[in-house]
Design a protein around this motif. Structure first.
Motif, PDB file in Angstrom:
ATOM      1  N   GLY A  38     -22.556 -19.766 -25.719  1.00 53.82           N
ATOM      2  CA  GLY A  38     -23.138 -19.563 -26.811  1.00 53.82           C
ATOM      3  C   GLY A  38     -22.145 -19.660 -28.254  1.00 53.82           C
ATOM      4  N   THR A  39     -21.017 -19.738 -28.084  1.00 52.06           N
ATOM      5  CA  THR A  39     -19.764 -19.746 -28.982  1.00 52.06           C
ATOM      6  C   THR A  39     -19.883 -21.107 -29.607  1.00 52.06           C
ATOM      7  OG1 THR A  39     -18.253 -18.307 -27.536  1.00 52.06           O
ATOM      8  CG2 THR A  39     -17.411 -19.588 -29.442  1.00 52.06           C
ATOM      9  N   LEU A  99     -21.365 -31.950 -27.511  1.00 55.14           N
ATOM     10  CA  LEU A  99     -21.885 -32.358 -28.495  1.00 55.14           C
ATOM     11  C   LEU A  99     -23.384 -32.527 -28.283  1.00 55.14           C
ATOM     12  CD1 LEU A  99     -19.498 -35.830 -29.226  1.00 55.14           C
ATOM     13  CD2 LEU A  99     -20.063 -33.554 -30.849  1.00 55.14           C
ATOM     14  N   ARG A 100     -23.707 -32.703 -26.998  1.00 52.67           N
ATOM     15  CA  ARG A 100     -25.184 -32.532 -26.776  1.00 52.67           C
ATOM     16  C   ARG A 100     -25.719 -31.394 -26.826  1.00 52.67           C
ATOM     17  NH1 ARG A 100     -27.709 -31.077 -22.008  1.00 52.67           N
ATOM     18  NH2 ARG A 100     -29.919 -31.858 -21.963  1.00 52.67           N
ATOM     19  N   ILE A 101     -24.755 -30.064 -26.495  1.00 60.18           N
ATOM     20  CA  ILE A 101     -25.406 -28.768 -26.763  1.00 60.18           C
ATOM     21  C   ILE A 101     -25.443 -28.573 -28.244  1.00 60.18           C
ATOM     22  CG2 ILE A 101     -24.520 -26.401 -26.719  1.00 60.18           C
ATOM     23  CD1 ILE A 101     -23.250 -26.898 -24.102  1.00 60.18           C
ATOM     24  N   ASP A 102     -24.623 -29.459 -29.032  1.00 58.37           N
ATOM     25  CA  ASP A 102     -24.815 -28.895 -30.647  1.00 58.37           C
ATOM     26  C   ASP A 102     -26.071 -30.064 -31.111  1.00 58.37           C
ATOM     27  OD1 ASP A 102     -22.698 -27.428 -30.550  1.00 58.37           O
ATOM     28  OD2 ASP A 102     -21.280 -28.429 -31.258  1.00 58.37           O
ATOM     29  N   GLY A 103     -26.504 -30.766 -30.359  1.00 59.22           N
ATOM     30  CA  GLY A 103     -27.739 -31.491 -30.607  1.00 59.22           C
ATOM     31  C   GLY A 103     -27.593 -33.049 -30.973  1.00 59.22           C
ATOM     32  N   GLY A 136     -29.160 -26.389  -1.011  1.00 58.80           N
ATOM     33  CA  GLY A 136     -28.160 -25.234  -2.102  1.00 58.80           C
ATOM     34  C   GLY A 136     -28.135 -23.833  -1.223  1.00 58.80           C
ATOM     35  N   ALA A 137     -29.302 -23.630  -1.008  1.00 56.68           N
ATOM     36  CA  ALA A 137     -29.254 -22.201  -0.214  1.00 56.68           C
ATOM     37  C   ALA A 137     -28.683 -22.295   0.991  1.00 56.68           C
ATOM     38  CB  ALA A 137     -30.610 -21.988   0.215  1.00 56.68           C
ATOM     39  N   ARG A 138     -28.348 -23.302   1.961  1.00 60.01           N
ATOM     40  CA  ARG A 138     -27.369 -23.356   2.990  1.00 60.01           C
ATOM     41  C   ARG A 138     -26.121 -23.403   2.686  1.00 60.01           C
ATOM     42  NH1 ARG A 138     -27.774 -28.849   5.869  1.00 60.01           N
ATOM     43  NH2 ARG A 138     -29.735 -28.628   5.423  1.00 60.01           N
ATOM     44  N   VAL A 139     -25.631 -23.813   1.600  1.00 56.45           N
ATOM     45  CA  VAL A 139     -23.986 -23.798   1.152  1.00 56.45           C
ATOM     46  C   VAL A 139     -23.752 -22.425   0.242  1.00 56.45           C
ATOM     47  CG1 VAL A 139     -23.522 -26.266   1.489  1.00 56.45           C
ATOM     48  CG2 VAL A 139     -24.458 -25.445  -0.703  1.00 56.45           C
ATOM     49  N   GLY A 140     -24.661 -21.938  -0.222  1.00 61.97           N
ATOM     50  CA  GLY A 140     -24.611 -20.881  -1.086  1.00 61.97           C
ATOM     51  C   GLY A 140     -24.385 -21.358  -2.651  1.00 61.97           C
ATOM     52  N   PHE A 141     -25.062 -22.497  -3.126  1.00 60.64           N
ATOM     53  CA  PHE A 141     -24.816 -23.051  -4.254  1.00 60.64           C
ATOM     54  C   PHE A 141     -26.299 -23.182  -5.212  1.00 60.64           C
ATOM     55  CE2 PHE A 141     -24.561 -26.897  -7.022  1.00 60.64           C
ATOM     56  CZ  PHE A 141     -23.655 -26.352  -8.192  1.00 60.64           C
ATOM     57  N   SER A 142     -26.243 -23.004  -6.395  1.00 62.49           N
ATOM     58  CA  SER A 142     -27.487 -23.320  -7.146  1.00 62.49           C
ATOM     59  C   SER A 142     -27.279 -24.077  -8.235  1.00 62.49           C
ATOM     60  CB  SER A 142     -28.280 -22.043  -7.483  1.00 62.49           C
ATOM     61  OG  SER A 142     -29.412 -22.128  -8.599  1.00 62.49           O
ATOM     62  N   PRO A 143     -27.847 -25.275  -8.475  1.00 64.18           N
ATOM     63  CA  PRO A 143     -27.644 -26.105  -9.876  1.00 64.18           C
ATOM     64  C   PRO A 143     -28.109 -25.320 -11.021  1.00 64.18           C
ATOM     65  CG  PRO A 143     -28.262 -27.469  -7.886  1.00 64.18           C
ATOM     66  CD  PRO A 143     -28.561 -26.254  -7.505  1.00 64.18           C
ATOM     67  N   MET A 144     -29.067 -24.354 -10.821  1.00 66.18           N
ATOM     68  CA  MET A 144     -29.627 -23.647 -12.151  1.00 66.18           C
ATOM     69  C   MET A 144     -28.647 -22.694 -12.355  1.00 66.18           C
ATOM     70  SD  MET A 144     -33.726 -23.756 -11.859  1.00 66.18           S
ATOM     71  CE  MET A 144     -34.028 -22.474 -11.006  1.00 66.18           C
ATOM     72  N   LEU A 145     -27.968 -22.036 -11.557  1.00 65.48           N
ATOM     73  CA  LEU A 145     -26.906 -21.018 -11.940  1.00 65.48           C
ATOM     74  C   LEU A 145     -25.718 -21.572 -12.832  1.00 65.48           C
ATOM     75  CD1 LEU A 145     -26.702 -18.633  -9.016  1.00 65.48           C
ATOM     76  CD2 LEU A 145     -27.750 -17.978 -11.186  1.00 65.48           C
ATOM     77  N   MET A 146     -25.439 -22.682 -12.263  1.00 62.11           N
ATOM     78  CA  MET A 146     -24.326 -23.583 -13.137  1.00 62.11           C
ATOM     79  C   MET A 146     -24.793 -24.114 -14.247  1.00 62.11           C
ATOM     80  SD  MET A 146     -22.220 -27.124 -11.706  1.00 62.11           S
ATOM     81  CE  MET A 146     -23.320 -28.107 -12.865  1.00 62.11           C
ATOM     82  N   ASP A 147     -25.968 -24.750 -14.300  1.00 64.64           N
ATOM     83  CA  ASP A 147     -26.720 -25.215 -15.617  1.00 64.64           C
ATOM     84  C   ASP A 147     -28.115 -24.281 -15.910  1.00 64.64           C
ATOM     85  OD1 ASP A 147     -27.211 -26.948 -17.651  1.00 64.64           O
ATOM     86  OD2 ASP A 147     -27.936 -28.613 -16.098  1.00 64.64           O
ATOM     87  N   PRO A 148     -27.796 -23.160 -16.327  1.00 66.73           N
ATOM     88  CA  PRO A 148     -29.052 -22.334 -16.561  1.00 66.73           C
ATOM     89  C   PRO A 148     -30.211 -22.851 -17.460  1.00 66.73           C
ATOM     90  CG  PRO A 148     -27.252 -21.283 -17.552  1.00 66.73           C
ATOM     91  CD  PRO A 148     -26.693 -22.369 -16.870  1.00 66.73           C
ATOM     92  N   VAL A 149     -29.683 -23.439 -18.678  1.00 64.19           N
ATOM     93  CA  VAL A 149     -30.642 -23.850 -19.548  1.00 64.19           C
ATOM     94  C   VAL A 149     -31.384 -25.301 -19.130  1.00 64.19           C
ATOM     95  CG1 VAL A 149     -30.917 -25.145 -22.161  1.00 64.19           C
ATOM     96  CG2 VAL A 149     -29.232 -23.094 -21.518  1.00 64.19           C
ATOM     97  N   ASP A 150     -30.663 -26.266 -18.891  1.00 71.67           N
ATOM     98  CA  ASP A 150     -31.230 -27.339 -18.476  1.00 71.67           C
ATOM     99  C   ASP A 150     -31.884 -27.280 -17.216  1.00 71.67           C
ATOM    100  OD1 ASP A 150     -30.791 -28.960 -20.800  1.00 71.67           O
ATOM    101  OD2 ASP A 150     -28.786 -29.450 -20.153  1.00 71.67           O
ATOM    102  N   GLY A 151     -31.245 -26.640 -16.062  1.00 74.08           N
ATOM    103  CA  GLY A 151     -31.597 -26.493 -14.777  1.00 74.08           C
ATOM    104  C   GLY A 151     -32.839 -25.854 -14.619  1.00 74.08           C
ATOM    105  N   ALA A 152     -33.318 -24.973 -15.496  1.00 74.23           N
ATOM    106  CA  ALA A 152     -34.395 -23.999 -15.206  1.00 74.23           C
ATOM    107  C   ALA A 152     -35.623 -25.088 -15.874  1.00 74.23           C
ATOM    108  CB  ALA A 152     -34.496 -23.150 -16.136  1.00 74.23           C
ATOM    109  N   ARG A 153     -35.301 -25.890 -17.136  1.00 74.00           N
ATOM    110  CA  ARG A 153     -36.043 -26.755 -17.657  1.00 74.00           C
ATOM    111  C   ARG A 153     -36.678 -27.839 -16.677  1.00 74.00           C
ATOM    112  NH1 ARG A 153     -33.698 -27.739 -21.892  1.00 74.00           N
ATOM    113  NH2 ARG A 153     -32.956 -29.760 -21.492  1.00 74.00           N
TER     114      ARG A 153
END
Length: 952
Positions: free
Chosen positions: A738-739, A773-777, A873-890
C-alpha cells in the motif's frame, strides 16, 4: 535364432539386428546400456551411430509386438534409463523355460520320482534345436551364456539317463549313453551311468571296458585319475557288489547305486526357535539360485539375517543326504586345513580331514553343504570350496558371508533389509513374546514401523529393540534410538556374542577392514543419502575406487544397481557407527569437505535454474536435499555462518520454485543470526532469498525490509546485481503493502539493472515495474512494459521472469476484458512451468488460468483447475492467495460465482483427485479446442461424470 508371435514365426532382420536381440536375450532380463549393446552386438567391428541402433530396436519392436499402437509404450523390448531390456515371462524364452524344467527335473529325481523326472527332463531337452547361440559363435557376449546352457544341457541329459536307469530301462539307454560318452568323453558321470547300464544288462565285461576307456581318456586329456565315485563303482563291478545292482523301488538318489561314503547320511541343521517374518520372496529367490548354481553366497552387513534365511532355505531342501551345516564364526586362524577339519567334524568323518579326503567322501553324494560366516576366512574357505566343487559333481554349497568368496561360478545374493511393514510385524511379534499379556495398540504399530525404518530394516537391530519392551514403551524406544548402540543390547545369551548387541555386530565387520578402508568408511559416513564415485572422491580428497570397491564387497556399502553413474548407499546404522569410530579431527575434516561439495553443487545448479535446463537443475537439487540439510546442520554446529549464508543464497531459487518456504526461511534465519554484520556480499544474497520467500508467504512488510537490507549490503560489497534486485523487490513489496509512489523506485532499479549489463536482471526489474504500474491503474502501459520484459527474458533464456511477466500480462488482459487472450497465455506458460518443475510458479499461473477459464465461459473446467491448485498447494504448504491477496481472492470468487454450489463442489473435488498426467491431458485438450461444450463432447469435462478419473 527364431521368434514366434501368436504361433507364427516373425522376421528378425539381418545379422546385426538379430545380434542386438541376442545380446538382450543373453542378458536374461537385465538392463543393457546403449553403449554396451552396441559394443557387444558389433563385437570389435566398427560401431554404428546411436540412430542405427534405434532403428534396429524399432524394427524388432514391430516384429515382437505387431499389434502395438503407435506412440504406446513398448512392453517387450523396453527402454529403461540409458539402455534397453527384454521384458518377457520366463516361459516365453526357450532357454529360460529349459532352465526351469531342468531344475524341476533334477528336483524330482532327487526326490525319488524318476517317472515324472523323465517326463519333465524330456520336455526340457526337446526345446533344443542345435548348439546355443550358434549363429553368434565368436561373439564375446555369447560365450558365457553358451557355456552356461551347455553345462545345464549336459546335466539335464545325464539326469534323464539316471531317471531311465532308476526306472529299470538299462538296456534301452545303452546306445544313447555310448553316443553321449563319445561326445562328452571327460564327463565322469556319463561314464558312470554307461557302466551301470551295461552291468545291469548283464554285460560285466563291457562295463569294465567302459571304465578302462574312461580312465585312459581322463589320463590322456587331463592327466588325472578317475574320481572316487568311478573308482568305487569299478570295485563294485569287479566284486559284483549288490550296491551296483538295480535299486529297489523306493525313493533314492539319481545315481542308481549306493556307494559307501565313509560317514552316516543325515543332516545336522538346527531348528529355529522363532518363526521367520517377511522373507517369502527372498526364500524363493535363493532356492531358485541353488537350483541353477552349485555355489550360492548370501552377503550383507551384520544383522541383516543371512544365517536365518540360510537355515530356512536349507530346511526346505529335499536332498536325500544333508544339508550339512558348518559353523565357521569361531574359527580364528585362516588355515584351509582348519576349514577342512570343521567340514569333516560336521560330516562325522574321523579318518582324516583334508580337502582331498572330503572330496573322496562327498564324491558320490548329492548333498548340500552350508558354510556359515566365512567373511574372516575368505581365502581358506574359497580354496576348500573350489576343490570340493571341482571334484564332487553332486555337491552344492550355500555360504553366508559379508563378502563373496570370489570363485568362478559363484552366484551372489545380497540379502536386502526388511520392508517397513515386515519389520513392524517382526518387532511386534518379538515384543509380544518378550512382554506376555501386552496387546499393542494401532499407534504402537505405526511407531514400530517408524523404528524399523530408523533401524534400516536390520532384523537383528529390530529384535534387540523389541526386547527393550520389557522396560520401555514403544514410543520410548523410538526416542532412545538417537543413541542406538547404547540401547540395542541384551540379545539372547544362547546366541553368538556378535548378536547380543548391535555394536558387536558392527565391530565384527569393522575389524576386518584395512586402514585405508577404515578411513574411507569414516569419511563416507558423513553422507546423508546415496552418492556416486565423484562425490566419494571429493569427500575423501583422493581417488578411492579401490577402497570403495572393498567396502561394497564387504557389505558395508551397497551399490545401487541400474544407476548410471553407479550410486552407493550406506545403512544409517553403519553411518552412525562410522562417525563414532572416526577421530574428532578426521570427522570434522570430512564434514568440511562435504560442505564444500554441497555448496559447489548448489551453486552450479543455481546457475542453471532460470534457463532451459531448470528441470534438470531442480531434479539434482531435490535429490541433494538430504545432503543440503546435513551440510546446514554441520555448518551451524561448527558456527560457520559464512558458509550457511552462501549455501542459503545459492538455494534461493530452488526453495522459491519448489515451495519450500518454511524450510528455507528457517535455515536463512539461523545463518543470519549466527553471522555478524560483516561479510556484506554473502549476507546480501541471503537477505534477497529471505525477501523472496517472505513474499511467497504473504509477509510483504518483512519481505520489503529484507530487500532494503540486501540492497544496502550489496552496495557495500560492490555487488550491482544484488543491489538492483534489492531495490526492485523493496519497491514491489512496499507497493503491494500500500505504499504510494513505488513505481518510481522501480524505474530507478531498471536503470541500475541496465548499467549492470545483465539482460536477465533488466527483464526482472521491468517485470516489477509492470506489476507496480498495474497496481497504480496504468493497465495499458503495464502491459507494454511486461511485454518488453517477456521479450528480454526469452532472448536471454530466463524462464522464471518469462513466466512471471507472462502471468502479469494475463492479469492485465483480464483487467481489460481480454479473457481469451489471457487464457492462451496461461495455457502456454503452464506447459513451460511443468517442464521446468516450477511448483509455485505453476500453482500461481494455474490459479489465474482458472479465473480466465471461468470468465471465458468455461466455468466447469476452471473449477476443476482451481481444485487442482487447492489440493497441490495444501500438499506443499503454499497458497497463491497469500502471495497475491488482492487478485487471488477475486479470481477464486470469479470461479465460484460461475457455477451452482453443487456443480462447483463436484468439480473442485474432481480436480483435487486428478493425477498430474490427467491435469496435463485436460489442459492440452483445452488448448487444442476451447469452448466446445455440447452433448457429444460432455464426457471430456471431468466434473460431468464422477464415475472414473480415466475419462480425463
Amino acid at each position: 535364432m527364431t521368434a514366434t508371435v501368436d504361433g507364427r514365426e516373425v522376421a528378425l532382420g539381418g545379422p546385426r539386428q538379430r545380434a542386438v536381440l541376442a545380446v538382450l536375450v543373453a542378458a536374461r532380463g537385465r538392463l543393457v546400456t546403449q553403449e554396451s549393446l552396441i559394443a557387444q552386438a558389433w563385437d570389435e567391428r566398427r560401431p554404428p551411430s546411436p540412430a542405427t541402433l534405434h532403428s534396429y530396436v524399432a524394427a524388432l519392436r514391430r516384429a515382437l509386438e505387431p499389434g502395438r499402437e503407435a506412440g504406446r509404450t513398448a512392453g517387450v523390448l523396453v527402454r529403461e534409463h540409458i539402455g534397453y531390456a527384454l521384458r518377457t515371462s520366463r516361459h516365453a524364452l526357450d532357454a529360460e523355460r529349459f532352465t526351469v524344467l531342468a531344475a524341476r527335473g533334477e528336483e524330482l529325481l532327487r526326490g525319488g520320482d524318476p517317472e515324472r523326472a523323465a517326463t519333465v527332463l524330456g520336455e526340457a531337452l526337446s526345446l533344443w534345436r542345435g548348439p546355443a547361440y550358434a549363429e553368434f559363435e565368436g561373439h564375446a557376449f555369447a560365450a558365457p551364456e553358451t557355456a552356461r546352457l551347455h553345462g545345464l544341457r549336459l546335466s539335464a541329459q545325464e539326469d534323464l539317463f539316471a531317471a531311465e536307469l532308476a526306472r529299470g530301462r538299462h538296456a534301452a539307454v545303452i546306445g544313447d549313453l555310448e553316443k553321449h560318452t563319445a561326445e562328452e568323453p571327460l564327463s565322469e558321470r556319463g561314464w558312470e551311468l554307461l557302466t551301470l547300464a551295461l552291468y545291469r544288462s548283464g554285460r560285466q565285461a563291457d562295463a569294465l571296458a567302459a571304465l578302462r576307456t574312461a580312465r585312459r581318456m581322463l589320463a590322456e586329456e587331463l592327466g588325472i585319475d578317475p574320481g572316487p565315485s568311478l573308482r568305487r563303482l569299478e570295485a563294485a563291478v569287479l566284486a559284483q557288489d549288490e550296491t551296483a545292482a538295480p535299486p529297489a523301488p523306493a525313493p533314492g538318489g539319481d545315481l542308481a547305486y549306493g556307494a559307501a561314503t565313509g560317514a552316516p547320511r543325515g543332516r545336522n541343521l538346527p531348528f529355529a526357535l522363532t518363526g521367520l517374518v517377511g522373507r517369502e520372496e527372498e526364500r524363493e529367490r535363493v532356492a531358485l539360485l541353488l537350483q541353477e548354481h552349485r555355489l550360492v553366497t548370501l552377503t550383507g552387513p551384520g544383522g541383516i539375517g543371512k544365517t536365518r534365511l540360510m537355515l530356512e532355505v536349507a530346511h526346505a531342501r529335499t536332498d536325500e543326504d544333508g544339508p550339512w551345516l558348518v559353523e565357521l564364526a569361531d574359527l580364528e586362524e585362516p588355515d584351509p586345513q582348519l576349514v577342512a577339519v570343521s567340514v569333516a567334524d560336521a560330516l562325522g568323518i574321523r579318518d582324516g580331514a583334508s580337502a582331498a579326503r572330503l572330496a573322496e567322501v562327498l564324491g558320490g553324494r548329492r548333498t548340500l553343504l552350508v558354510l556359515d560366516n566365512c567373511e574372516h576366512l575368505l581365502q581358506a574357505a574359497a580354496g576348500t570350496v573350489a576343490q570340493l566343487l571341482s571334484r564332487c559333481g553332486g555337491l552344492r554349497v550355500l555360504v553366508t558371508s559379508r563378502e563373496p568368496l570370489g570363485i568362478t561360478g559363484e552366484a551372489v545374493y545380497e540379502v536386502p533389509p526388511l520392508s517397513a511393514e515386515a519389520g513392524g510385524e517382526l518387532f511386534l511379534a518379538r515384543a509380544r513374546a518378550a512382554t506376555p499379556g501386552w496387546v499393542p495398540q494401532e499407534s504402537d504399530a505405526e511407531v514400530a514401523e517408524r523404528i524399523c525404518q530408523e533401524l534400516d530394516g536390520l532384523p537383528l537391530a529390530i529384535e534387540l529393540a523389541a526386547a527393550q519392551c520389557r522396560v520401555l514403551s514403544v514410543e520410548q524406544i523410538s526416542t532412545a534410538l538417537n543413541d542406538r548402540f547404547s540401547v540395542l543390547v541384551g540379545g539372547p545369551g544362547t546366541g553368538p556374542a556378535r548378536h547380543r548387541a548391535l555394536r558387536a555386530a558392527m565391530e565384527w565387520s569393522y575389524r576386518m577392514l584395512e586402514r585405508p578402508e577404515r578411513e574411507t568408511f569414516h569419511r563416507l559416513s558423513v553422507f546423508a543419502g546415496s552418492f556416486d564415485l565423484d562425490a566419494a572422491t571429493a569427500i575423501c580428497g583422493r581417488p578411492v575406487l579401490a577402497e570403495l570397491a572393498a567396502l561394497v564387497r564387504k557389505s558395508l556399502v551397497t551399490a545401487e544397481t541400474g544407476t548410471t553413474p553407479r550410486r552407493y548407499r550406506m545403512l544409517e546404522t553403519l553411518k552412525e557407527y562410522g562417525r563414532k569410530q572416526a577421530e574428532p579431527a578426521e570427522l570434522a575434516a570430512a564434514q568440511a569437505a562435504h560442505r564444500s561439495w554441497v555448496l559447489a553443487r548448489a551453486a552450479a545448479a543455481a546457475r542453471w535454474m532460470e534457463g532451459p535446463h531448470a528441470a534438470r537443475a531442480t531434479e539434482q537439487t531435490t535429490r541433494d536435499q538430504p545432503e543440503v540439510r546435513v551440510a546446514f546442520t554441520s555448518a551451524l554446529l561448527a558456527r560457520d555462518g559464512a558458509y550457511a549464508l552462501q549455501l542459503g543464497g545459492a538455494l534461493m531459487r530452488f526453495w522459491y520454485r519448489s515451495g519450500h518456504v518454511a524450510e528455507g526461511l528457517g535455515w536463512l534465519s539461523a545463518a543470519l543470526e549466527l553471522t555478524p554484520e560483516g561479510m556484506p556480499g554473502p549476507r546480501a544474497r541471503a537477505l534477497i532469498a529471505t525477501s523472496a520467500l517472505n513474499y511467497l508467504k504473504g509477509d510483504f512488510a518483512t519481505a520489503a525490509r529484507a530487500a532494503a537490507d540486501a540492497a544496502r549490503h550489496a552496495r557495500d560489497a560492490g555487488d550491482t546485481v544484488i543491489e538492483a534486485q534489492g531495490l526492485s523487490y523493496r519497491a514491489l513489496f512496499e507497493g503491494m503493502g500500500g505504499t504510494p509512489g513505488t513505481a518510481r523506485r522501480a524505474e530507478a532499479a531498471v536503470e541500475l539493472a541496465r548499467i549492470s549489463g545483465e539482460p536477465w536482471l533488466e527483464a526482472e526489474a521491468l517485470m516489477v515495474l509492470g506489476m507496480l504500474l498495474r497496481i497504480d491503474g496504468e493497465g495499458e502501459r503495464a502491459r507494454e512494459v511486461l511485454t518488453h520484459s517477456v521479450t528480454l527474458a526469452v532472448a536471454c533464456g530466463h524462464r522464471f521472469v518469462q513466466a512471471s511477466s507472462s502471468w502479469l500480462v494475463m492479469k492485465s488482459d483480464l483487467d481489460l476484458g481480454r479473457a481469451e487472450q489471457a487464457l492462451t497465455t496461461g495455457l502456454a506458460t503452464l506447459r513451460d512451468l511443468e517442464e521446468d518443475q516450477d511448483v509455485t510458479g505453476w500453482l500461481v499461473i494455474a490459479h489465474t488460468t482458472a479465473a480466465a477459464l471461468a470468465l471465458a465461459g468455461h466455468a466447469e473446467e476452471g473449477a476443476v483447475l482451481l481444485g487442482v491448485v487447492e489440493e497441490r498447494g495444501a500438499r506443499v504448504g503454499f497458497s497463491p492467495m497469500l502471495m497475491d491477496p488482492v487478485d487471488g481472492a477475486r479470481q477464486s470468487t470469479q470461479v465460484h460465482e460461475a457455477l451452482e454450489p453443487r456443480d462447483l463442489a463436484r468439480c473442485l473435488d474432481r480436480g483435487g483427485r486428478m493425477s498430474p498426467a490427467e491435469v496435463t491431458g485436460m489442459l492440452t485438450r483445452s488448448a487444442a479446442g476451447r469452448g466446445e461444450y455440447d452433448a457429444a463432447g460432455a464426457d471430456r469435462w471431468p466434473c460431468r461424470d464422477s464415475s472414473s478419473p480415466a475419462d480425463l
